[in-house]
Design an enzyme around this catalytic site. Structure first.
Site, PDB file in Angstrom:
ATOM      1  N   LEU A 124      -1.030 -13.901   3.012  1.00 34.60           N
ATOM      2  CA  LEU A 124      -1.899 -12.895   2.392  1.00 34.60           C
ATOM      3  C   LEU A 124      -1.322 -11.502   2.628  1.00 34.60           C
ATOM      4  O   LEU A 124      -1.210 -11.063   3.776  1.00 34.60           O
ATOM      5  CB  LEU A 124      -3.308 -12.985   2.974  1.00 34.60           C
TER       6      LEU A 124
ATOM      7  N   ALA B 165      -2.090  -8.735   0.204  1.00 31.57           N
ATOM      8  CA  ALA B 165      -2.601  -7.899  -0.892  1.00 31.57           C
ATOM      9  C   ALA B 165      -3.344  -6.660  -0.401  1.00 31.57           C
ATOM     10  O   ALA B 165      -3.631  -5.759  -1.179  1.00 31.57           O
ATOM     11  CB  ALA B 165      -3.532  -8.728  -1.779  1.00 31.57           C
TER      12      ALA B 165
ATOM     13  N   ARG C 159      -5.059   2.760   6.726  1.00 32.17           N
ATOM     14  CA  ARG C 159      -4.952   3.428   8.026  1.00 32.17           C
ATOM     15  C   ARG C 159      -3.497   3.742   8.414  1.00 32.17           C
ATOM     16  O   ARG C 159      -3.255   4.488   9.350  1.00 32.17           O
ATOM     17  CB  ARG C 159      -5.623   2.578   9.115  1.00 32.17           C
TER      18      ARG C 159
ATOM     19  N   LYS D 127       1.618  -1.434   3.850  1.00 28.21           N
ATOM     20  CA  LYS D 127       1.483  -1.767   5.274  1.00 28.21           C
ATOM     21  C   LYS D 127       2.469  -2.844   5.716  1.00 28.21           C
ATOM     22  O   LYS D 127       3.171  -2.678   6.722  1.00 28.21           O
ATOM     23  CB  LYS D 127       0.053  -2.231   5.574  1.00 28.21           C
TER      24      LYS D 127
ATOM     25  N   THR E  32     -10.667 -12.658   1.519  1.00 27.87           N
ATOM     26  CA  THR E  32      -9.620 -13.644   1.794  1.00 27.87           C
ATOM     27  C   THR E  32      -9.858 -14.946   1.024  1.00 27.87           C
ATOM     28  O   THR E  32      -8.895 -15.626   0.652  1.00 27.87           O
ATOM     29  CB  THR E  32      -9.547 -13.934   3.305  1.00 27.87           C
TER      30      THR E  32
ATOM     31  N   TYR F  41      39.998  14.145   1.720  1.00 29.16           N
ATOM     32  CA  TYR F  41      39.196  14.589   0.570  1.00 29.16           C
ATOM     33  C   TYR F  41      39.768  15.882   0.030  1.00 29.16           C
ATOM     34  O   TYR F  41      39.926  16.869   0.767  1.00 29.16           O
ATOM     35  CB  TYR F  41      37.757  14.806   1.067  1.00 29.16           C
TER      36      TYR F  41
HETATM   37  C1  UD1 Z   1     -10.041 -11.690   8.919  1.00 28.13           C
HETATM   38  C2  UD1 Z   1     -10.941 -12.912   9.122  1.00 28.13           C
HETATM   39  C3  UD1 Z   1     -11.524 -12.868  10.532  1.00 28.13           C
HETATM   40  C4  UD1 Z   1     -10.415 -12.785  11.556  1.00 28.13           C
HETATM   41  C5  UD1 Z   1      -9.499 -11.625  11.249  1.00 28.13           C
HETATM   42  C6  UD1 Z   1      -8.292 -11.682  12.137  1.00 28.13           C
HETATM   43  C7  UD1 Z   1     -11.959 -13.423   6.945  1.00 28.13           C
HETATM   44  C8  UD1 Z   1     -13.160 -13.283   6.112  1.00 28.13           C
HETATM   45  N1  UD1 Z   1     -12.022 -12.879   8.151  1.00 28.13           N
HETATM   46  O1  UD1 Z   1     -10.883 -10.561   8.986  1.00 28.13           O
HETATM   47  O2  UD1 Z   1     -12.289 -14.040  10.765  1.00 28.13           O
HETATM   48  O3  UD1 Z   1     -10.972 -12.666  12.845  1.00 28.13           O
HETATM   49  O4  UD1 Z   1      -9.024 -11.698   9.886  1.00 28.13           O
HETATM   50  O5  UD1 Z   1      -7.491 -10.552  11.948  1.00 28.13           O
HETATM   51  O6  UD1 Z   1     -10.979 -14.029   6.544  1.00 28.13           O
HETATM   52  N2  UD1 Z   1      -6.432  -9.878   2.153  1.00 28.13           N
HETATM   53  C9  UD1 Z   1      -6.023 -10.086   0.855  1.00 28.13           C
HETATM   54  N3  UD1 Z   1      -6.938  -9.994  -0.136  1.00 28.13           N
HETATM   55  C10 UD1 Z   1      -8.246  -9.695   0.096  1.00 28.13           C
HETATM   56  C11 UD1 Z   1      -8.644  -9.481   1.423  1.00 28.13           C
HETATM   57  C12 UD1 Z   1      -7.713  -9.592   2.429  1.00 28.13           C
HETATM   58  O7  UD1 Z   1      -4.852 -10.363   0.603  1.00 28.13           O
HETATM   59  O8  UD1 Z   1      -9.000  -9.629  -0.861  1.00 28.13           O
HETATM   60  C13 UD1 Z   1      -5.440  -9.992   3.214  1.00 28.13           C
HETATM   61  C14 UD1 Z   1      -5.270  -8.676   3.953  1.00 28.13           C
HETATM   62  O9  UD1 Z   1      -4.206  -7.925   3.391  1.00 28.13           O
HETATM   63  C15 UD1 Z   1      -4.937  -9.138   5.350  1.00 28.13           C
HETATM   64  C16 UD1 Z   1      -5.655 -10.476   5.479  1.00 28.13           C
HETATM   65  O10 UD1 Z   1      -5.914 -10.906   4.160  1.00 28.13           O
HETATM   66  O11 UD1 Z   1      -3.556  -9.365   5.518  1.00 28.13           O
HETATM   67  C17 UD1 Z   1      -6.935 -10.371   6.287  1.00 28.13           C
HETATM   68  O12 UD1 Z   1      -7.846  -9.542   5.600  1.00 28.13           O
HETATM   69  P1  UD1 Z   1      -8.767  -8.481   6.335  1.00 28.13           P
HETATM   70  O13 UD1 Z   1      -9.593  -7.806   5.317  1.00 28.13           O
HETATM   71  O14 UD1 Z   1      -7.941  -7.643   7.236  1.00 28.13           O
HETATM   72  O15 UD1 Z   1      -9.703  -9.437   7.172  1.00 28.13           O
HETATM   73  P2  UD1 Z   1     -10.444  -9.098   8.512  1.00 28.13           P
HETATM   74  O16 UD1 Z   1     -11.677  -8.348   8.217  1.00 28.13           O
HETATM   75  O17 UD1 Z   1      -9.507  -8.541   9.488  1.00 28.13           O
END
Ligand code: UD1
Ligand code: CA
Length: 473
Positions: free
Chosen positions: A10, A12, A17, A24, A83, A391
């Site tokens: 993942l 996206a 931050r 990132k 996710t 040069y």
């Molecule tokens: C997620 C987990 C959480 C876990 C944590 C660990 C879920 C709902 N929650 O939370 O249980 O403890 O990771 O770090 O999965 N991403 C996409 N598309 C999206 C949303 C996210 O590609 O629509 C990617 C983000 O870029 C990232 C990863 O998925 O790399 C995790 O997404 P993020 O929104 O950071 O989830 P957390 O809230 O951290």
């Protein structure tokens, strides 16, 4: 592991931050992007398919991932709806319906292939519909909590914002790395909803769906939690970078490299070191640098994509794309630019800059010189303060110095020019024309001492015979 394993990465997310024009997951530590580290760990599993979900800045992220893993399937998530949504898009792109599907995030640079493999094997051995790589940490804030029943079976993963006060006190958390039975995942994804605090489709809700269907859910804690940590800002990036370096340096010490000061020694992930290499303080070995046995590097040296031979000595040097032969000596205060090749036993000494320069075995450029676009033959000695003037203001030209030549101090070699085998040049020579083998080149007239004193003082001095030039002045 093999063809029946699909890995979804993942990548996206926005990464606001970071406050950066660079996505990132493209921020680098240890000589690779964060997603590059994740892909290296994934590659170690030799999965049948890898799908990367890209969205934010996908014009940067997509090509970068493809360059590291040409066989990757890129899936585009236009809006980050969670996710669960990201994985649904990935599964559609992969077209997988069997085997195991591993889901990892693209921003966990310390993740190791062995850990992913162990997790996938535990998941498969326990015949789980879904498993989560969990961790037990002191501060669980912000993470999804692993909710277990009295028997210890996993009931649900509850996100921070949706958790009750009781649930928030749980210290076992989700790393966000999950493993699925592909068929279960395909059935579960359309059932996810976004009826939660963040209004997102949570992949972690698949755990509850599996429990409702009476299927087995696993949570396998990893001892080394840092492997699952992501960097959301540059402070976390630097912390993970330091920790990654600490691990790399420690591994090299265990493999037989002496590191005098691990705290000031930086070794990137793709560097390769032979046993009994000695690294002195403030040394940075970057890129694909390779160092041979018994070589001593440092102090105060940065080498990027360099190849250093066995037993070589490189002191206070900045080098990039340079090759240093066995037993050769470089520095202190040398600048090796791309295309420098120093032969075995040769020397590039103090305040010497080289570029696209092939300096033969045993040849020496010991002091205060610039050597660019040049071949210098075996055993030749270049005098102190020699400048290869490569040069002309428009084009770069080549200089060749043969074997066993000895050139004087403070020379200028005006390229293109060739100095033959065994030739010599006098001090201060400006070499504009080729010097045949075995010849001595001198340029400029003999020294003239012109008396600038008043006439009565001049009588006190007995002048020598005037030279041919002086006679005319
Ligand atoms: C997620 C987990 C959480 C876990 C944590 C660990 C879920 C709902 N929650 O939370 O249980 O403890 O990771 O770090 O999965 N991403 C996409 N598309 C999206 C949303 C996210 O590609 O629509 C990617 C983000 O870029 C990232 C990863 O998925 O790399 C995790 O997404 P993020 O929104 O950071 O989830 P957390 O809230 O951290
Ligand atoms: Ca996160």
């Amino acid at each position: 592991m093999a063809s029946d394993l699909t890995v979804i990465v993942l990548a996206a997310g926005g990464g606001t931050r970071m406050r950066s024009k660079t996505a990132k997951v493209l921020h680098e530590i240890g000589g690779r992007s964060m997603v590059g580290h994740v892909l290296a760990a994934v590659q170690a599993l030799e999965p049948g398919r890898v799908v990367a979900v890209v969205g934010h800045q996908r014009d940067q992220v997509g090509p970068h991932i493809q360059s590291l893993m040409p066989a990757v399937v890129l899936a585009v998530q236009e809006d980050q709806k969670g996710t669960g949504d990201a994985v649904r898009i990935a599964v559609e792109a992969a077209g997988t319906t069997s085997g195991t599907v591993l889901v990892a995030a693209g921003d966990t640079p310390l993740l190791r292939g062995e850990s992913l493999r162990d997790f996938a094997l535990e998941h498969e051995a326990a015949q789980c519909a879904v498993s989560v790589l969990s961790g037990v940490v002191d501060d669980p804030f912000g993470y999804g909590r692993i909710v277990r029943n009295d028997e210890g079976d996993v009931e649900a993963i509850i996100e921070e914002n949706d958790a009750t006060t009781d649930q928030r006190s749980i210290h076992e958390i989700s790393s966000g790395i999950l493993a699925f039975d592909a068929e279960f995942l395909t059935e579960a994804l359309p059932k996810l909803d976004n009826d939660n605090a963040k209004g997102e489709y949570y992949l972690t809700d698949t755990v509850g769906l599996a429990r409702d269907a009476g299927l087995t859910v696993g949570a396998f804690p990893i001892d080394d939690w840092m492997q699952t940590e992501g960097a959301n800002d540059r402070v976390q990036l630097a912390n993970l970078g330091r920790e990654l370096n600490r691990r790399i340096v420690e591994q090299w010490m265990r493999d037989g490299v002496t590191v005098m000061d691990p705290d000031t020694t930086w070794i990137e992930a793709d560097v390769s070191l032979a046993p009994d290499v000695i690294l002195l303080p403030n040394t940075q070995l970057l890129g694909a640098t390779v160092v041979g046995e018994d070589a001593v590097i440092g102090p105060d040296t940065s080498l990027k994509d360099c190849e250093i031979g066995a037993g070589a000595r490189v002191v206070r040097t900045h080098g990039e794309l340079a090759v240093v032969g066995n037993g050769a000596s470089v520095g202190p205060y040398a600048y090796l630019r791309p295309g420098t090749e120093l032969g075995g036993g040769g020397k590039i000494g103090t305040f010497v800059e080289t570029k696209n320069a092939h300096i033969g075995a045993g040849a020496k450029v010991p002091h205060l010189s610039y050597v660019g676009d040049a071949d210098i033959g075996e055993g030749t000695n270049i005098g102190a303060g020699t400048i290869v003037a490569n040069y002309d203001g428009v084009n770069k030209h080549h200089t060749t110095v043969g074997k066993g030549a000895k050139t004087g101090a403070n020379n200028t070699f005006v390229a293109p020019v060739t100095i033959g085998d065994g030739a010599m040049t006098g001090g201060g020579t400006v070499v504009r024309r080729d010097v045949p083998p075995g010849h001595l080149a001198v340029s400029g007239g003999p020294q003239r001492n012109l008396d600038r004193r008043a006439p009565r003082d001049q009588e006190a001095t007995t002048m020598g015979e005037p030279g041919p030039d002086e006679g005319e002045s």
